[in-house]
Structure formats: C-alpha cells, structure tokens
Design a protein around this motif. Structure first.
Motif, mmCIF file in Angstrom:
data_model
loop_
_atom_site.group_PDB
_atom_site.id
_atom_site.type_symbol
_atom_site.label_atom_id
_atom_site.label_comp_id
_atom_site.label_asym_id
_atom_site.label_seq_id
_atom_site.Cartn_x
_atom_site.Cartn_y
_atom_site.Cartn_z
ATOM 1 N N SER B 54 52.890 37.081 34.530
ATOM 2 C CA SER B 54 53.929 37.993 34.767
ATOM 3 C C SER B 54 54.530 37.634 35.953
ATOM 4 N N PHE B 55 53.849 35.631 36.602
ATOM 5 C CA PHE B 55 54.796 35.477 37.195
ATOM 6 C C PHE B 55 55.687 34.670 36.893
ATOM 7 N N THR B 56 56.831 35.068 37.433
ATOM 8 C CA THR B 56 58.131 35.081 36.818
ATOM 9 C C THR B 56 59.217 34.208 38.039
ATOM 10 N N GLN B 57 58.274 33.930 38.542
ATOM 11 C CA GLN B 57 59.278 32.832 39.933
ATOM 12 C C GLN B 57 59.064 31.212 39.448
ATOM 13 N N GLY B 58 59.827 30.765 39.890
ATOM 14 C CA GLY B 58 59.663 29.074 38.940
ATOM 15 C C GLY B 58 58.798 28.374 38.925
ATOM 16 N N GLY B 59 57.948 27.821 39.929
ATOM 17 C CA GLY B 59 56.977 27.090 40.322
ATOM 18 C C GLY B 59 55.837 27.324 39.590
ATOM 19 N N ARG B 60 55.818 29.076 39.629
ATOM 20 C CA ARG B 60 54.386 29.440 39.206
ATOM 21 C C ARG B 60 54.494 29.195 37.508
ATOM 22 N N LEU B 61 55.479 29.484 36.910
ATOM 23 C CA LEU B 61 55.942 29.835 35.959
ATOM 24 C C LEU B 61 55.943 28.391 34.952
ATOM 25 N N ASP B 62 56.373 27.345 35.967
ATOM 26 C CA ASP B 62 56.938 26.466 35.479
ATOM 27 C C ASP B 62 55.047 25.262 35.856
ATOM 28 N N ALA B 67 49.803 24.084 31.897
ATOM 29 C CA ALA B 67 48.768 24.098 31.458
ATOM 30 C C ALA B 67 48.756 23.892 30.008
ATOM 31 N N ALA B 68 49.532 24.784 29.796
ATOM 32 C CA ALA B 68 49.656 25.359 28.232
ATOM 33 C C ALA B 68 49.766 24.342 27.268
ATOM 34 N N ASP B 69 51.023 23.415 27.739
ATOM 35 C CA ASP B 69 51.419 22.112 27.359
ATOM 36 C C ASP B 69 50.053 20.668 26.958
ATOM 37 N N LYS B 70 49.771 20.880 28.062
ATOM 38 C CA LYS B 70 48.522 19.890 28.047
ATOM 39 C C LYS B 70 47.113 20.535 27.416
ATOM 40 N N PHE B 71 46.995 21.699 27.511
ATOM 41 C CA PHE B 71 45.878 22.216 26.232
ATOM 42 C C PHE B 71 46.062 21.803 25.088
ATOM 43 N N MET B 72 47.937 22.288 24.623
ATOM 44 C CA MET B 72 48.139 22.471 23.448
ATOM 45 C C MET B 72 48.146 21.059 22.270
ATOM 46 N N ASP B 73 48.459 19.730 24.024
ATOM 47 C CA ASP B 73 48.150 18.755 23.143
ATOM 48 C C ASP B 73 46.731 18.121 23.730
ATOM 49 N N GLU B 74 45.530 18.456 23.697
ATOM 50 C CA GLU B 74 44.121 18.156 23.937
ATOM 51 C C GLU B 74 43.888 18.479 22.150
ATOM 52 N N HIS B 75 44.412 19.854 22.220
ATOM 53 C CA HIS B 75 44.475 20.417 21.051
ATOM 54 C C HIS B 75 45.188 21.303 20.451
ATOM 55 N N PRO B 76 45.863 20.123 19.169
ATOM 56 C CA PRO B 76 46.879 19.758 17.854
ATOM 57 C C PRO B 76 47.610 20.794 17.555
ATOM 58 N N GLU B 337 38.749 29.262 26.407
ATOM 59 C CA GLU B 337 38.323 27.908 26.375
ATOM 60 C C GLU B 337 40.105 27.373 27.687
ATOM 61 N N PHE B 338 41.171 28.388 27.194
ATOM 62 C CA PHE B 338 42.375 27.920 27.888
ATOM 63 C C PHE B 338 41.992 29.074 29.178
ATOM 64 N N ILE B 339 41.801 29.848 29.374
ATOM 65 C CA ILE B 339 41.154 29.762 30.826
ATOM 66 C C ILE B 339 41.188 28.912 31.503
ATOM 67 N N LYS B 340 39.702 28.744 30.675
ATOM 68 C CA LYS B 340 38.347 27.770 31.435
ATOM 69 C C LYS B 340 39.319 26.515 32.032
ATOM 70 N N TYR B 348 44.187 23.999 39.041
ATOM 71 C CA TYR B 348 44.160 24.976 39.704
ATOM 72 C C TYR B 348 45.476 24.456 41.007
ATOM 73 N N LEU B 349 45.011 23.643 41.318
ATOM 74 C CA LEU B 349 45.693 23.070 42.627
ATOM 75 C C LEU B 349 47.592 22.536 42.492
ATOM 76 N N ASP B 350 47.396 22.410 41.414
ATOM 77 C CA ASP B 350 49.127 22.833 40.684
ATOM 78 C C ASP B 350 49.385 24.073 40.980
ATOM 79 N N PHE B 351 48.696 24.753 40.043
ATOM 80 C CA PHE B 351 48.863 26.075 40.100
ATOM 81 C C PHE B 351 49.536 26.894 41.460
#
Lengths: 281, 451
Positions: B54-62, B67-76, B337-340, B348-351
């Motif tokens: 429910s992080f609908t506001q721009g910054g949090r959403l991004d 983080a998800a994109d990075k995880f998918m890069d690491e785990h194709p 794994e993703f939550i970790k 975490y700092l970016d978020f």
C-alpha cells in the motif's frame, strides 16, 4: 449462446445466489466458519431503526433527486431543442458532469463545500451573504439537501440528452398543423410533445429510479452517511454492515430486501408504461 | 424494443445491488497450499511471487520496485509481481481474496489486519526470518503485535508514532508555551482560534477512525484503555466519559464545525494549509506541509501528546508497519529471501529516505548511520525525529496494549465511536447515554466476530 449464458451466470446469477444463501447464515467477513440462522438476519434488520432510517432516507433521496433531475434535464432539453446554432457544443458542455468518475466529482464537491477553505462558503462570505462560511455538510437537513442538489447536477444531463433525442423525433408538421389550427404553445406542448416523449420519459424514470436508489459512491465519499446517519441510505447501510461491521450475513439480507423492493417498484412502473403504450395504439 | 431494453437494464441495475455483498467462501480458509520447491536443480531460486503493498506514494513505490528489480537481477528465475492498493482497497481485496484463494504471496498490512489474518489461519510464521535478520534488532513491542503462541506472523518494516504537531510561529506570536497537559492544549487551542485559523480540529467522520484515535489518546494518557482486560469495549469508564467530554469541548470551541464529517485527509489538509495550530499525526505530516505550504515548513514541529497531569509522555499510538507472508504462497522461501533484502542497508536506507521522518527504522542501529543522519529532512527536523523516535517504544496500536487481539481491529474499523460523537453533536444525545449505546454496540459486534 453458451458464452452469453456463462457470462450471465458468472456475473449475475452467482452473486445473487450467494447473497441469498448468505442472508440465511451468520457469515462474518473475517470468520472462516458460519452456520444457518434461518430468518434471524431479516428479523434483526427489520427491527433495526437504523435500517428504517436508511430506507426513509433512500426514498427521500430517490424522489427528490429524480424530480430535480427530471425538471432540470427536461427544461434543459426543451431549451436546447430551440437552439439553432452550436447545439452540439452546448450539449457537450452540459454533459460534462457525466464525463467524470464519481470519485472525482465527490472529492471536488467536498473540496468546494469545505467549511474552512472551500470556494463556495468563502465566496458567500466575500459577497456579504453571510458573516461566517456556511457549513454545508454539518447540519443534518442541509447536508441532505446539498447531496440531493449534487445528484441533480450530476444526473440531469443524462435526462437532458435522452429527452432531447426524443424531442427531435417529434414530426415538425404536427406543430405546423397545430399552429394553423390556432393552437397555443402550451397546447402544442401538452397534446403533441408530451404524448410523443412520455414513454421515453417513463423508461428514463424507471432506469433513474433504480440507479439513484442504488447510488452509493457520491453519498459515501462526501458524507459517509453522516452526520449521525442523516444521509445514510440503504446501500450505505448495507456497505457499513458488510465491510464496517463485517456482518456479511446481515448485509446480504439487506441487499435481498433491497432487491425485492426495487423489483416491486419496477413492476409498478412497467405496468404504467404498458398502459401508456396501449393507449397510444 | 425500448421497453424490453429498459427492463433488461433495470433488471441488471437492480441485480447489481447484490454485487457488493456476494462473497464466496468455503467453510474453512486455512487450506494448506501446494508448496513447491523454490530451488531448482541448479541451486537457484525459481518461481513467481506476487507482492501486494500500500505504498502508493511515488518515492516509496519506486524504492520497493527498485529493490524487487535488483532481487530479480540477482535471481533471474524469480519474478516478483508488485500490485499496489490504497489501504481501504487493500482491506477489501484481502478479505474477499482470502475466501477465493486469491491472495498474494506476501504483502504489507496494518497491525489490526494481521490479527484478523492470523485468526483466519492465512499467514505463516516468520520466526526463522526474524532470527536470521537478528531478533534483538527489533523492538519487543513491534514483534509482539504480530505474535501468537510464540509464532511471529509479521515483521515490522518501519515504525512511526502519533505525536502533537504545533505551529511554533503561532505559539510565539501569542506568547504560548507548548502544551503539556490536555487542559493547556484546550486553552492554547481556544486562544489560537481566530483570524481564520482553528486551534485544533476534532474529526469524527464516520468513514474513518479519527475520533477513536483522539479518544484513545486521552484515555491512554490517563492510564486507561478503550478495551477492558476481558477485551470488551470500555466507553463508560470515568476516564472515557471525561475524554468524550474533552473532545466535545474542543469541537465546540476550537474546531471547524465541518469536522464532524472529516476523515484523516480532511483533518491533515487543514494543518497542511496552515488552517489549524495543532494536530496529531506521525512524521508524514512534514511531507504534507512541504507539498501544500512550503513556506510554513520552518514553523512546524512536534512534541509528545499531552497527558492529563503533565507527567512525561512515553508514547501512546505507535504503528509498526508489518510485512506478512501468506499461507497460500507456493514460494514462501522466495518471499523470505526477498524480505531479507529489504532490510539490507542500501535498500533499507533508500526506502526510509523516501519519507524521511515519516518512516523511522524498525531495526536498531540504522538511526546511528551517517547515511541515515545526513538526510536533509532528518537534519532539518532533528527535534521532530527525536520526539517521534522517543515515543515509538512506549506505544502500541490502538487496543494492542492488551496484546494482539481481534477486538482492537474491530474497535478501530467499525466507526462506532465516530457515530457516537456524531450522535452527541448532531442530535444532542446525552454523553453517557450515547457512550453506553456505543459500548453495547461494540460488544455485540465483538461477540459476533469472535464466536
């Protein structure tokens, strides 16, 4: 044929059947189990004074909104029918309220009417009509009237467009013949215009009645049914019951009652319209 | 033909009244899903997961997407599908989705929702994940909010606490001190209600839980609770009645009359626009003022919520925003794994930096990092950040002072207290009569839900 049957079953029959089914259970939205309770839900609702308050509000909401929409829509259609130039442009301008999603309309009106920073209350103060910004959504009767006016503003264009279309099908030679016979304007209106458009008007009344009675979003988004239940209609009551209190069994019973009532109203309307059509023949 | 068409339309519209209430449900929702191995033959994580948040506001959403994109890069071989809903839609979505099995693999949630989810046997415990990240890094209160029978069903992602926001310029202009007691707050708010500004708006719209929130502030600050120890509602104690009367006094003397219908956004907007001198909110208030009235930002600060006798306030309402993994997930390992990775320092700092001061770390030690402290907003609102951080450990979600319980969520979501205030304000109903009726209504609803 089969796809059509599947769509009808999936979209209409299933929710209807499940609502009827749950109306006889004590189903709670967040409880995994339920049991049959017979007519208990119906008894609870029919003895709940909030339900009757909501039902009365729904009746008032429907009647006043419908009358307002018909008056404004019909008048606008008559006026537009006489316009010779730029009729399309006027029609487009008048239909604007219909072009917006109701959530946009609700929040816009909430913003406009806000008793602190709203444009309208502050404008009334600046123009000297009052000393302090009026609180349109605070007093029970005023809040209800304001919601009805918003609904009239929102719904009248639909009536206008349909009535205008019907008016344009009235043969002009009948008006010319009436004029030659010395008929007055009001007589032409009463004996030529009205008979030609009354069936369309009747059908509009049926559709709008069901539509307005079932309307939920504008009321819920602007007042949430408040203050103190003064604008709570049956759909808002049913929603609060289902999603607020999570009593899905009771909420389903409300919708079944609503369905029965609306079907009865529709049958009555269609009896009248059928009678008009027989008269025309 | 027209008649038939109209009949059809009328029928369809009438029938559509049912649509809102139709709900599919089996008699039990706690089915064990068909879990499959998330590790393929090559030892890689593999599978698709859906993440509702429910992080609908721009910054949090991004930042979550990054983080998800990075995880998918690491785990194709992993695909993370993110779906975003507002909190209101989210509640509707999961309650209906649970019945039909249409729930995500993992999601954010409100604390009250988590209890309802646990009660519906919809979540899996995350003890192993918490242990891996470091159990001692999380506050005990935050973990307890999602803990039943020793199982931690949620993990807090960020925290915030409700505090009192003030307008320093208005206080200075009127030679007023920051109020420390409720009486001082009332007097100050009354003094500041002039020249188009209201001292303090009291919101009691029936489509939100703001009045419950405000009444809870008063009652909790006096050591009481809106729930009894046996988890029945308590609106008729001397303290609760005193609280109701206090807020009615504020409504009558310091608040716009329109606030009888206000929800949280209406309420916050007044403060954002400089139309109220005081308000109660979390650190998200800063972002709202910044967007609406940047000129006012320099005059905005926060302090602990007042108490009855002026004693030190150690926190009332804290929100530890949790993440949960759903029992229906076929790939809970991937979710964990993703939550970790969300707690990895960089992510975490970016978020947190997407809503500085609004979202404070739920993990100890982050607040000491230079990268965290060097954020411009955190530096500018250092006092506010310290005040909010100081209130987090002592507070709980409304009703959670009794531990995780279903009644707490119902207390907040039923809007019975809002309707009680509206009844008193609009119909002139006697306070004690209205409080008793609301208490009985809540208890009836509690019984229906926990049977």
């Amino acid at each position: 044929m089969l796809p059509a049957i599947i769509v009808v079953c999936a979209l209409f029959l299933y929710p209807i059947c499940s609502s009827i089914f749950y109306s006889f259970t004590n189903k709670n939205l967040i409880r995994p189990t339920y049991r049959f309770v017979g007519f208990d839900n119906y008894a609870t609702i029919l003895t709940d004074k909030s339900f009757w308050n909501a039902f009365l509000n729904s009746l008032k909401w429907t009647v006043f909104s419908l009358i307002g929409q018909l008056l404004v829509g019909f008048t606008a259609a008559l006026a537009l029918n006489r316009v010779k130039h730029l009729k399309g442009a006027y029609k487009t301008l008048l239909i604007i309220p219909w072009a917006f999603p109701s959530i946009v309309i609700a929040f816009s009106w909430k913003w406009i009417l806000n008793g602190v920073y709203g444009i309208l209350p502050n404008l009334l103060v600046q123009m000297g009509f009052c000393n302090e910004p009026p609180q349109f959504l605070t007093e029970k009767t005023l809040a209800f009237i304001v919601l009805v006016l918003i609904n009239v503003w929102f719904g009248a264009p639909m009536i206008m467009v349909n009535v205008l279309s019907a008016l344009q099908t009235v043969p002009q030679d009948q008006y010319e013949a009436a004029e030659i016979d010395g008929a007055k304007k009001w007589q032409s209106f009463l004996y030529i215009t009205v008979p030609h458009i009354k069936v369309v008007m009747g059908l509009l009344v049926v559709l709008r009645t069901v539509w307005i009675f079932n309307n939920f979003d504008i009321i819920y988004l602007i007042t949430g049914g408040g203050p103190a239940g003064s604008t709570q209609t049956v759909p808002v009551y049913a929603y609060d019951m289902g999603w607020g209190t999570k009593l899905l069994g009771q909420s389903s019973a409300v919708t079944v009652l609503l369905f029965i009532f609306m079907m009865a109203v529709c049958i009555g309307y269609f009896a009248v319209i059928g009678h008009w059509e027989k008269e025309d023949k | 033909m027209k008649k038939k068409l109209a009949l059809l339309l009328a029928g369809v519209m009438t029938l559509s009244a049912f649509a809102g209430c139709g709900s599919d449900s089996g008699k039990s929702d706690g089915k064990d899903p068909e879990q499959v191995s998330s590790i393929n033959e090559d030892g890689e994580l593999e599978g698709d997961i859906t993440f509702w948040h429910s992080f609908t506001q721009g910054g949090r959403l991004d930042t979550i997407q990054a983080a998800a994109d990075k995880f998918m890069d690491e785990h194709p071989k992993v695909n993370i599908k993110i779906e975003t809903f507002s909190w209101n839609d989210f509640y509707t979505k999961w309650t209906t989705g649970l019945a039909s099995g249409n729930v995500p693999d993992m999601s954010t949630a409100l604390v009250g929702h988590v209890v309802e989810m646990i009660n519906s046997d919809a979540l899996i415990p995350l003890n192993d994940l918490i242990d891996e990240i470091g159990r001692d890094k999380f506050s005990e209160n935050a973990l307890n909010e999602g803990t039943v029978d020793g199982n931690n069903y949620s993990i807090p992602l960020y925290s915030h606490a409700m505090v009192m926001w003030v307008r320093k310029d208005l206080l200075e202009q009127n030679n007023l001190e920051v109020p420390a007691t409720w009486d001082e707050l009332y007097e100050a708010a009354k003094t500041l209600t002039k020249d188009g500004v209201y001292g303090l708006s009291f919101p009691c719209g029936s489509n939100d839980f703001q009045a419950t929130n405000f009444l809870n502030f008063y009652v909790r600050s006096g050591g009481g609770s809106l729930l009894n120890d046996d988890l029945t509602a308590n609106l008729t104690s001397d303290l609760a009645i005193e609280g109701i009367n206090y807020w009615l006094k504020v409504y009558n003397d310091c608040s716009p009359k329109d606030s009888v219908n206000y929800d949280v956004l209406d309420q916050a907007t007044l403060y954002y626009q400089g139309k109220t001198a005081f308000d109660f909110n979390s650190g998200f208030q800063i972002g709202g003022v910044e967007q609406n009235s940047p000129d006012l930002l320099q005059y905005v600060d926060c302090y602990p919520i007042p108490t009855i006798d002026g004693s030190e306030q150690k926190g009332i309402t804290t929100s530890n925003q949790p993440i949960v993994v759903w029992k229906n997930s076929k790939h809970p390992d991937i979710c964990k794994e993703f939550i970790k990775t969300l707690y990895e320092e960089e992510n975490y700092l970016d978020f947190l930096a997407s809503q500085p001061v609004g979202m404070l770390p739920s993990v100890a030690g982050i607040e000491e990092l230079d990268a965290y402290k060097s954020n411009e907003t955190i530096q500018q609102f250092q006092h506010a950040e310290e005040v909010i951080a100081s209130q987090i450990p002592g507070g709980t979600a409304i009703g959670f002072e009794h531990g995780p319980n279903l009644q707490a969520g119902l207390l907040v979501n039923q809007h019975v207290i809002e309707e009680m205030f509206q009844d008193i304000i609009t119909n002139g109903t006697d306070v004690e009569t209205a409080a008793k009726a609301a208490e009985e209504e809540l208890n009836t609803l509690f019984e229906a839900a926990v049977q």
